[in-house]
Design a protein around this motif. Structure first.
Motif, mmCIF file in Angstrom:
data_model
loop_
_atom_site.group_PDB
_atom_site.id
_atom_site.type_symbol
_atom_site.label_atom_id
_atom_site.label_comp_id
_atom_site.label_asym_id
_atom_site.label_seq_id
_atom_site.Cartn_x
_atom_site.Cartn_y
_atom_site.Cartn_z
ATOM 1 N N SER A 120 -13.665 -2.424 -7.628
ATOM 2 C CA SER A 120 -12.233 -2.764 -7.610
ATOM 3 C C SER A 120 -11.381 -1.511 -7.429
ATOM 4 N N ASN A 121 -10.141 -1.716 -7.044
ATOM 5 C CA ASN A 121 -9.188 -0.608 -6.837
ATOM 6 C C ASN A 121 -9.766 0.515 -5.975
ATOM 7 N N PRO A 122 -10.287 0.175 -4.802
ATOM 8 C CA PRO A 122 -10.986 1.200 -4.014
ATOM 9 C C PRO A 122 -10.069 2.331 -3.537
ATOM 10 N N ARG A 123 -8.755 2.050 -3.452
ATOM 11 C CA ARG A 123 -7.858 3.073 -2.903
ATOM 12 C C ARG A 123 -7.369 4.050 -3.989
ATOM 13 N N ASN B 110 0.815 -1.223 0.000
ATOM 14 C CA ASN B 110 0.000 0.000 0.000
ATOM 15 C C ASN B 110 0.845 1.269 0.000
ATOM 16 N N SER B 111 1.798 1.348 -0.923
ATOM 17 C CA SER B 111 2.555 2.590 -1.086
ATOM 18 C C SER B 111 1.612 3.640 -1.675
ATOM 19 N N LYS B 112 1.934 4.891 -1.439
ATOM 20 C CA LYS B 112 1.039 5.937 -1.935
ATOM 21 C C LYS B 112 1.041 5.965 -3.477
ATOM 22 N N SER B 113 2.224 5.797 -4.047
ATOM 23 C CA SER B 113 2.313 5.881 -5.502
ATOM 24 C C SER B 113 3.106 4.707 -6.053
ATOM 25 N N ILE B 114 2.754 4.297 -7.235
ATOM 26 C CA ILE B 114 3.553 3.270 -7.910
ATOM 27 C C ILE B 114 3.722 3.665 -9.377
ATOM 28 N N PHE B 115 4.933 3.564 -9.838
ATOM 29 C CA PHE B 115 5.242 3.871 -11.239
ATOM 30 C C PHE B 115 5.864 2.623 -11.845
ATOM 31 N N ILE C 218 1.746 -6.046 -18.787
ATOM 32 C CA ILE C 218 0.900 -6.034 -17.584
ATOM 33 C C ILE C 218 -0.521 -6.431 -17.962
ATOM 34 N N SER C 219 -1.108 -7.272 -17.124
ATOM 35 C CA SER C 219 -2.454 -7.767 -17.423
ATOM 36 C C SER C 219 -3.490 -7.011 -16.591
ATOM 37 N N LEU C 220 -4.743 -7.236 -16.938
ATOM 38 C CA LEU C 220 -5.826 -6.611 -16.170
ATOM 39 C C LEU C 220 -5.763 -7.032 -14.705
ATOM 40 N N ASP C 221 -5.514 -8.322 -14.470
ATOM 41 C CA ASP C 221 -5.447 -8.811 -13.084
ATOM 42 C C ASP C 221 -4.358 -8.090 -12.306
ATOM 43 N N ASP C 222 -3.214 -7.872 -12.965
ATOM 44 C CA ASP C 222 -2.113 -7.174 -12.293
ATOM 45 C C ASP C 222 -2.545 -5.760 -11.895
ATOM 46 N N ILE C 223 -3.223 -5.086 -12.809
ATOM 47 C CA ILE C 223 -3.645 -3.700 -12.523
ATOM 48 C C ILE C 223 -4.659 -3.690 -11.379
ATOM 49 N N LEU C 224 -5.539 -4.661 -11.403
ATOM 50 C CA LEU C 224 -6.607 -4.659 -10.393
ATOM 51 C C LEU C 224 -6.108 -4.899 -8.971
ATOM 52 N N ILE C 225 -4.960 -5.565 -8.851
ATOM 53 C CA ILE C 225 -4.488 -5.825 -7.480
ATOM 54 C C ILE C 225 -3.592 -4.701 -6.952
ATOM 55 N N ILE C 226 -3.275 -3.722 -7.779
ATOM 56 C CA ILE C 226 -2.431 -2.610 -7.298
ATOM 57 C C ILE C 226 -3.200 -1.857 -6.225
ATOM 58 N N ASN C 227 -2.488 -1.571 -5.138
ATOM 59 C CA ASN C 227 -3.175 -0.977 -3.991
ATOM 60 C C ASN C 227 -2.592 0.396 -3.660
ATOM 61 N N SER C 228 -2.373 1.199 -4.693
ATOM 62 C CA SER C 228 -1.783 2.527 -4.456
ATOM 63 C C SER C 228 -2.783 3.610 -4.841
#
Lengths: 329, 203
Positions: A260-263, A208-213, A224-234
């Motif tokens: 999805s991606n509530p944060r 849960n980092s604030k930002s991810i690049f 990168i797949s849809l599943d990968d994007i959906l689990i990002i928690n930033s």
């Protein structure tokens, strides 16, 4: 002039002018003279924009970006090895340096003997002298780190880690170990070709980092797949990949509407300049309305998720082709 | 003898710490912001007393001012290579005591160009020097000297901190309200990397 003179004997305005004529390397060297000298420099409220630590193979480097025109670096070399036995990677403790090379804008260099200061003490000195908040970034550039990760943690434990940069030849396992040891950071920046397949580092994506690049160049062929994007928690997500299709974006938006991606607050997907978006595909099956961004007078598309949260889509078709999505409550 | 006339022909009498007086042209004297603030508009009825400084120092300072009367407005310290032969001679012929006295007098008279050149010269003397080499050029302030200075600075720093905190609050707010904060962050992060490490070497 031959004999030494007292800098403090000069009027305050003149002292300021003299020290203003110093570059960051000189200011640190001057601060090393004594605590009083350090206090004098500190009192002038010099600042730097960023400090980065890089524990490389044969040396350790502290980089400081002073401003747009000046960056400085201190490169620390280990003492002469007592034996020629090859060290086991990942187990070598951080050394107390023997020799220091200070360089300005990667060119002008001064070598001097380290005054028996540890890397942590050097970081403290630089942070103090430049009135910098106790935040530093860490740069990882090797497939696997030579140094013991706990030893690196020991260096930075007095500070907050702002960003982890995984770049150059940094390997996934090195990043995973680094983040297991030092998990608290605001930003993760992934720019090493070893990270082309996010399925290999989903444990990093869920942090849960604030930002991810992820991806800073199309040389780095990020798949990168849809599943990968959906689990990002930033909160802030930036992805640069040529493999995200309009259909994937459409499916992502449908997942977002479902919760999805509530944060996530802001996402940018960056594409190659020749990318042509098919809006019809991106918006297929979605309830949306069109509007314009007031400030930029740019068309936007508004969607709403089930809990009432609004999402705004902007497709940038100018120099960089981007899909921007931001959430407004 | 003196008047607030603007002609460069007007001469002013300067009095030094020894009580000696000497002439300085109005044009040279007007390079001193202290003079401008104190005497330019009201004139002076007698010698202008700069009695904290000796004659030799004042003459040296005004020698510089007379020389630079026709130079363009000061726009920052010159690089060593840009200094004229005259400038180099001017600095080189001073011994250390005179040099320090000139800085003090120039600072008091608020002659921006001369003060800055002198200070730049000191900074340049220390350029490329490590700590051991620096100590040969400058002596260090004592704890007592610094303590007094520190107290003043701490007050200022506290005030500045308040302003900075307020600015930071505003900045944070702005970031949240900005339409695309990620754009800024991408740029910042990219800037951090590009200088040296955004290259994929094949080591």
């Amino acid at each position: 002039m031959s004999a030494a003179f007292s800098l403090l004997g000069l009027p305050k305005n003149a002292q300021r002018k003299v020290l203003n004529g110093f570059d960051a390397v000189q200011l640190i060297n001057f601060s090393l003279l004594s605590n009083n000298a350090k206090t004098l420099v500190r009192s002038l409220n010099f600042t730097i924009a960023q400090i980065t630590l890089c524990a490389d193979e044969d040396f350790i480097e502290i980089q400081a970006i002073v401003d747009k025109e000046q960056s400085v670096g201190w490169i620390f070399y280990p003492p002469e090895p007592s034996s020629r036995i090859q060290p086991v990677r990942g187990t070598v403790p951080i050394f107390v340096p023997n020799l220091v090379k200070a360089e300005k804008n990667f060119e002008e260099t001064i070598y001097f003997k380290n005054p028996k200061m540890s890397i942590s003490e050097w970081l403290t000195l630089i942070i103090e002298v430049f009135n910098h908040p106790p935040i530093l970034d860490i740069l990882w550039t090797k497939p696997d780190c030579l140094f013991d990760m706990k030893s690196i943690k020991g260096i930075v434990e007095r500070f907050n880690v702002g960003s982890h940069f995984f770049t150059r030849n940094c390997g996934v396992e090195c990043a995973q170990l680094a983040l297991r040891t030092m998990s608290e950071s605001r930003t993760l920046a992934i720019a090493s070709p070893a990270f082309a397949n996010p399925a290999e580092y989903q444990d990093i994506l869920i942090l849960n980092s604030k930002s991810i690049f992820i991806g800073f160049s199309f040389d780095f062929d990020l798949k990168i797949s849809l599943d990968d994007i959906l689990i990002i928690n930033s909160k802030l997500i930036h992805i640069m990949s040529r493999h995200i299709t309009d259909k994937t974006i459409n499916r992502y938006l449908k997942h977002w509407i479902q919760g999805s991606n509530p944060r996530m607050e802001n996402m940018r997907l960056e594409f190659e300049p020749n990318r042509i978006f098919d809006e019809e595909v991106i918006l297929r099956g979605l309830k949306y309305r069109r509007a314009r961004l007031i400030r930029q007078n740019q068309p936007k598309i508004c969607i709403r998720r089930k809990d009432g949260t609004n999402g705004i889509i902007v497709l940038h078709l100018a120099e960089t082709r981007c899909f921007d999505f931001y959430v407004s409550n | 003898m003196t008047s607030p006339a603007s002609s460069s022909e007007v001469k002013y009498l300067i009095e030094s710490s020894e009580g000696n007086t000497f002439d300085v042209s109005g044009a040279a004297l007007r390079q001193s912001n202290t003079f401008n603030a104190m005497f330019l508009n009201i004139g002076a009825d007698g010698p202008i007393p700069f009695t904290d400084y000796n004659e030799a120092t004042l003459k040296k300072v005004f020698e510089y001012c007379e020389h630079s009367v026709n130079e363009e407005n000061y726009s920052g310290p010159k690089h060593q290579d840009d200094l004229s032969k005259w400038d180099l001679n001017f600095f080189n012929e001073m011994d250390q005591k005179m040099f320090i006295d000139v800085i003090n007098a120039s600072n008091f008279l608020d002659i921006e160009r001369l003060t800055s050149y002198c200070c730049e010269r000191i900074a340049r003397m220390l350029r490329g020097k490590n700590t051991q080499e620096m100590i040969k050029v400058i002596t260090l302030p004592t704890a007592e000297e610094l303590e007094a200075k520190q107290k003043v600075e701490e007050k200022k720093a506290a005030a500045a901190k308040k302003v900075a905190e307020k600015a930071a609050e505003t900045a944070e707010k702005t970031e949240t309200l900005e339409e695309l904060p990620v754009q800024q962050l991408v740029q910042t992060t990219r800037n951090k990397l590009t200088r040296k490490y955004l290259s994929f070497s094949n080591e």
